[in-house]
Design a protein around this motif. Structure first.
Motif, PDB file in Angstrom:
ATOM      1  N   THR A 146       0.841  -1.200   0.000  1.00  0.00           N
ATOM      2  CA  THR A 146       0.000   0.000   0.000  1.00  0.00           C
ATOM      3  C   THR A 146       0.870   1.242   0.000  1.00  0.00           C
ATOM      4  O   THR A 146       2.081   1.172   0.231  1.00  0.00           O
ATOM      5  CB  THR A 146      -0.904   0.074   1.253  1.00  0.00           C
ATOM      6  N   GLU A 147       0.237   2.353  -0.215  1.00  0.00           N
ATOM      7  CA  GLU A 147       0.853   3.642   0.070  1.00  0.00           C
ATOM      8  C   GLU A 147       0.794   3.825   1.586  1.00  0.00           C
ATOM      9  O   GLU A 147      -0.019   3.181   2.254  1.00  0.00           O
ATOM     10  CB  GLU A 147       0.077   4.767  -0.632  1.00  0.00           C
ATOM     11  N   PRO A 148       1.616   4.699   2.152  1.00  0.00           N
ATOM     12  CA  PRO A 148       1.487   4.952   3.593  1.00  0.00           C
ATOM     13  C   PRO A 148       0.109   5.542   3.911  1.00  0.00           C
ATOM     14  O   PRO A 148      -0.384   6.395   3.181  1.00  0.00           O
ATOM     15  CB  PRO A 148       2.583   5.990   3.871  1.00  0.00           C
ATOM     16  N   ASP A 153      -2.419   3.070   9.642  1.00  0.00           N
ATOM     17  CA  ASP A 153      -1.185   2.460  10.139  1.00  0.00           C
ATOM     18  C   ASP A 153      -0.999   2.747  11.629  1.00  0.00           C
ATOM     19  O   ASP A 153      -0.595   1.867  12.388  1.00  0.00           O
ATOM     20  CB  ASP A 153       0.029   2.962   9.356  1.00  0.00           C
ATOM     21  N   HIS A 173       3.907  -6.104   5.454  1.00  0.00           N
ATOM     22  CA  HIS A 173       3.339  -4.878   4.895  1.00  0.00           C
ATOM     23  C   HIS A 173       4.482  -4.041   4.347  1.00  0.00           C
ATOM     24  O   HIS A 173       5.380  -3.643   5.086  1.00  0.00           O
ATOM     25  CB  HIS A 173       2.598  -4.104   5.988  1.00  0.00           C
ATOM     26  N   TYR A 175       5.525  -0.665   1.657  1.00  0.00           N
ATOM     27  CA  TYR A 175       4.996   0.513   0.978  1.00  0.00           C
ATOM     28  C   TYR A 175       5.343   0.451  -0.503  1.00  0.00           C
ATOM     29  O   TYR A 175       6.463   0.095  -0.878  1.00  0.00           O
ATOM     30  CB  TYR A 175       5.532   1.792   1.608  1.00  0.00           C
ATOM     31  N   ASP A 178       8.847   1.419  -2.909  1.00  0.00           N
ATOM     32  CA  ASP A 178       9.785   1.870  -1.892  1.00  0.00           C
ATOM     33  C   ASP A 178      10.293   0.642  -1.131  1.00  0.00           C
ATOM     34  O   ASP A 178       9.637  -0.382  -1.096  1.00  0.00           O
ATOM     35  CB  ASP A 178       8.984   2.801  -0.971  1.00  0.00           C
ATOM     36  N   GLY A 182       5.911  -1.381   6.205  1.00  0.00           N
ATOM     37  CA  GLY A 182       4.808  -0.697   6.876  1.00  0.00           C
ATOM     38  C   GLY A 182       4.628  -1.169   8.295  1.00  0.00           C
ATOM     39  O   GLY A 182       5.161  -2.124   8.743  1.00  0.00           O
TER      40      GLY A 182
END
Length: 182
Positions: A146-148, A153, A173, A175, A178, A182
């Protein structure tokens, strides 16, 4: 004279099916199309394993997102334009089309590496499908990309945290795009 049974010194060789381990399934849950770096990270997790991996990609059609949470997530990352965009109502058809496109691009990334991969678009909440697929495929682990999301989170309401609570198997998890976890 001893009553003990004689020891059998013959050793049976394993059958062909026992010698070759069955492929292990890794389920990848992603909210967007996987980038090459994402797939490299996922595949690299098992680079030295003796077991062949197969991959199952799940992409939710995000038609029912939490607007406040999305707004705060974008603000926390100083994404002002995206924060304002997140306040607009969701185009349900557009969300399904985006999910299908993300799935196709993600599958293509795995296929370019010669890997066995399948996938599907899930409903808004991917957890029921994720649980069913883990059980159906006897999955080895789950990787969530996922994106942050600052709010989810922080309060452990993100997909990875929810999956860890119910699945009982490793959930990683990462990101998107990148090397951060996570």
């Amino acid at each position: 004279m001893s009553d003990a049974a004689p020891l059998d010194s013959t050793v049976e060789s394993p059958s062909e099916s026992e010698a070759t381990p069955a492929p292990a399934t890794v389920i990848v849950l992603t909210e967007e199309a996987l980038k090459p770096v994402d797939v490299d990270k996922i595949v690299g997790l098992h680079a030295g394993d003796d077991v062949e991996e197969t991959y199952r990609v799940l992409v939710p059609a995000d038609t029912d997102r939490n607007m406040l949470s999305a707004f705060l997530n974008h603000l926390s990352l100083f994404e002002m334009r995206e924060a304002l965009e997140s306040l607009k109502p969701v185009d349900r058809e557009g969300a399904h089309a985006d999910a299908r496109t993300a799935l196709a691009k993600s599958l293509e990334q795995f296929e370019q590496r010669g890997l066995t991969v399948t996938g599907e678009v899930t409903g808004d909440d991917p957890m029921p499908t994720l649980v069913a697929e883990v059980e159906r495929l006897n999955a080895r682990e789950v990787v969530v990309v996922t994106e942050p999301h600052a709010v989810e989170d922080t309060f452990h309401t993100d997909w990875a945290s929810r999956a860890r609570e119910v699945l009982g198997l490793p959930v990683l998890h990462i990101y998107a795009g990148d090397w951060r976890l996570g």
